[in-house]
Design a protein around this motif. Structure first.
Motif, short mmCIF file in Angstrom:
data_model
loop_
_atom_site.label_atom_id
_atom_site.label_comp_id
_atom_site.label_asym_id
_atom_site.label_seq_id
_atom_site.Cartn_x
_atom_site.Cartn_y
_atom_site.Cartn_z
N SER A 136 71.30 -29.98 71.10
CA SER A 136 72.44 -30.93 72.16
C SER A 136 72.50 -30.35 73.76
O SER A 136 73.32 -31.38 74.47
N ILE A 137 71.10 -31.04 74.15
CA ILE A 137 70.62 -31.32 75.19
C ILE A 137 70.33 -32.83 74.42
O ILE A 137 69.46 -33.32 73.83
N LYS A 138 70.56 -34.02 75.52
CA LYS A 138 70.50 -34.94 75.31
C LYS A 138 69.57 -35.31 75.40
O LYS A 138 69.07 -36.12 74.47
N SER A 139 68.81 -35.28 75.71
CA SER A 139 66.60 -35.54 75.98
C SER A 139 65.78 -35.05 75.31
O SER A 139 65.11 -35.96 74.31
N VAL A 140 66.82 -34.59 74.52
CA VAL A 140 66.15 -33.43 73.39
C VAL A 140 66.78 -34.50 71.78
O VAL A 140 65.52 -34.69 71.25
N ARG A 141 67.40 -34.59 71.45
CA ARG A 141 68.61 -35.88 71.01
C ARG A 141 68.00 -36.78 70.49
O ARG A 141 67.67 -36.91 69.37
N ALA A 142 67.11 -37.59 71.63
CA ALA A 142 66.48 -38.54 72.27
C ALA A 142 65.92 -38.90 71.56
O ALA A 142 65.20 -39.64 70.71
N ALA A 143 64.89 -37.30 71.84
CA ALA A 143 63.39 -37.55 71.35
C ALA A 143 62.76 -37.64 69.84
O ALA A 143 62.33 -37.95 69.01
N VAL A 144 63.82 -36.74 69.35
CA VAL A 144 64.49 -35.61 68.20
C VAL A 144 64.89 -37.31 67.31
O VAL A 144 63.74 -37.88 66.24
N GLU A 145 65.35 -37.66 68.00
CA GLU A 145 66.39 -39.40 66.81
C GLU A 145 65.02 -40.81 66.61
O GLU A 145 64.75 -41.21 65.83
N SER A 146 63.92 -40.53 67.86
CA SER A 146 62.87 -41.43 67.89
C SER A 146 61.83 -41.10 67.60
O SER A 146 60.70 -41.85 67.30
N ARG A 147 62.07 -39.80 67.20
CA ARG A 147 60.59 -39.55 66.79
C ARG A 147 59.01 -38.55 67.78
O ARG A 147 57.83 -39.24 68.09
N ASP A 148 59.74 -39.19 68.59
CA ASP A 148 58.94 -39.06 70.09
C ASP A 148 58.37 -37.70 70.06
O ASP A 148 58.58 -36.64 70.67
N ALA A 149 57.16 -37.67 69.31
CA ALA A 149 56.15 -36.57 69.26
C ALA A 149 55.83 -36.41 70.22
O ALA A 149 55.90 -34.36 70.87
N ALA A 150 55.59 -36.65 71.42
CA ALA A 150 54.93 -35.87 72.60
C ALA A 150 56.35 -34.98 73.65
O ALA A 150 55.90 -34.36 74.21
#
Length: 263
Positions: free
Chosen positions: A11-25
Motif C-alpha cells: 500500500s506504500i507507493k514506493s514499495v509497490r513499485a519496487a515489488v512490481e519491478s522486482r527491485d531486490a535492492a
C-alpha cells in the motif's frame, strides 16, 4: 516490546513499485534497516498487487537473502497465505485471523500445519466492533478459542484494532482501557497496528510516539509499527527500561553503546 516492522507493505507507493519491478535492492535495504532498527518480525504485504502470492513469495525470499528476521505473512485471504506458506515454509507469522467463521477455520488450519504464531484481529461476522466492551468481548472469545484449539498463548498476538483519534474523539482513551483490560486478563501478547491511531492527522509520528508510550504503560507488549522512526524506537527502549521490561536496562545500555541515541 516485540516490534513487527510494517514498511514492506504494497500500500506504500514506493514499495509497490519496487515489488512490481522486482527491485531486490530496494526491498533488501528496507529489510536490513528495519532489522537493524529493532524489528523482531518483518511484515510483508502484497494485497494491492494482482499477483499477490508470487509477490509475497518473492518478497519473502528476497528478505531472507540478506537477513534472518522471521516473516509475517500479511493478507486477509487464507488462500494467499496458504500458498505463500507452502512455498516459503515454516517460521512465519500469520497476519491475520479473526472470529469470522470461514476465515477462522482456514487460518487456524494453516497455523497448525506450519506452526505459525498469529495476529488475531478483534473482528467477527458482525464486522468491526464499535465499543470498548465489544472489543474486549471479541478479544476474550478469540483468545479462548485459539487456546482451546491448541495454540500456545505466547504465539497469539491479540490486536484490538485501533480507531483514529482524528475520527473518534475517545479512540485513544478507549484503546488504552481495552489494552489494560486485555493485558490483565489474557495470557496472550497484545499488539496493534499502531499508526492507525494517527490516520488522517498532520505530523503523524508525534501521535504515534505519544500513544506508544501510553499503551506500553497499559500492557502493550508488541506493535506493528515503523521501526525506522528513530525517535519512536528510542522511546520504546526507554519505556521498556522504566517499566521494568528490560532487565538491568541491558537493552537500553546496549543501544546507547551502539550509538542509537546519538543525534
Amino acid at each position: 516490546m516485540i516490534i513487527i516492522g510494517e514498511k514492506l507493505n504494497s500500500s506504500i507507493k514506493s514499495v509497490r513499485a519496487a515489488v512490481e519491478s522486482r527491485d531486490a535492492a530496494f526491498v533488501q535495504d528496507l529489510a536490513r534497516r528495519q532489522t537493524e532498527a529493532g524489528a523482531a518480525w518483518l511484515d510483508i504485504n502484497a494485497a494491492t498487487l494482482p499477483d499477490e502470492v508470487d509477490s509475497l513469495v518473492w518478497m519473502g525470499e528476497t528478505c531472507r537473502a540478506v537477513c534472518d528476521t522471521p516473516l509475517c505473512i500479511d493478507s486477509p485471504d487464507p488462500a494467499a497465505v496458504g500458498a505463500a506458506l507452502e512455498r516459503l515454509g515454516g517460521g512465519c507469522m500469520i497476519n491475520s485471523i479473526t472470529l469470522e467463521e470461514n476465515r477462522y477455520n482456514a487460518m487456524i488450519a494453516l497455523a497448525k500445519q506450519y506452526d505459525c504464531p498469529l495476529v488475531a484481529l478483534c473482528m467477527d461476522d458482525n464486522g468491526m466492533p464499535e465499543t470498548p466492551e465489544d472489543r474486549i468481548r471479541i478479544a476474550k472469545a478469540l483468545s479462548d478459542r485459539l487456546i482451546a484449539d491448541g495454540i500456545d498463548p505466547q504465539k497469539v498476538f491479540i490486536d484490538p484494532m485501533l480507531s483514529p483519534v482524528g475520527v473518534v474523539e475517545t479512540a485513544g482513551q478507549d484503546a488504552l482501557a481495552v489494552i489494560r483490560c486485555l493485558s490483565d486478563e489474557l495470557p496472550t501478547h497484545i499488539t496493534c497496528g499502531l499508526s492507525n491511531i494517527s490516520y488522517g492527522l498532520p505530523a503523524r509520528p508525534n501521535i504515534n510516539r505519544a500513544f506508544a508510550v501510553a499503551a506500553m504503560t497499559c500492557g502493550l507488549d508488541s506493535a506493528i509499527v515503523n521501526p525506522l522512526d528513530t525517535q519512536l524506537m528510542r522511546l520504546v527502549y526507554a519505556a521498556d527500561a522504566v517499566l521494568g521490561n528490560d532487565e538491568y536496562c541491558e537493552n537500553y545500555i546496549d543501544a546507547y553503546r551502539d550509538g542509537f541515541f546519538d543525534d
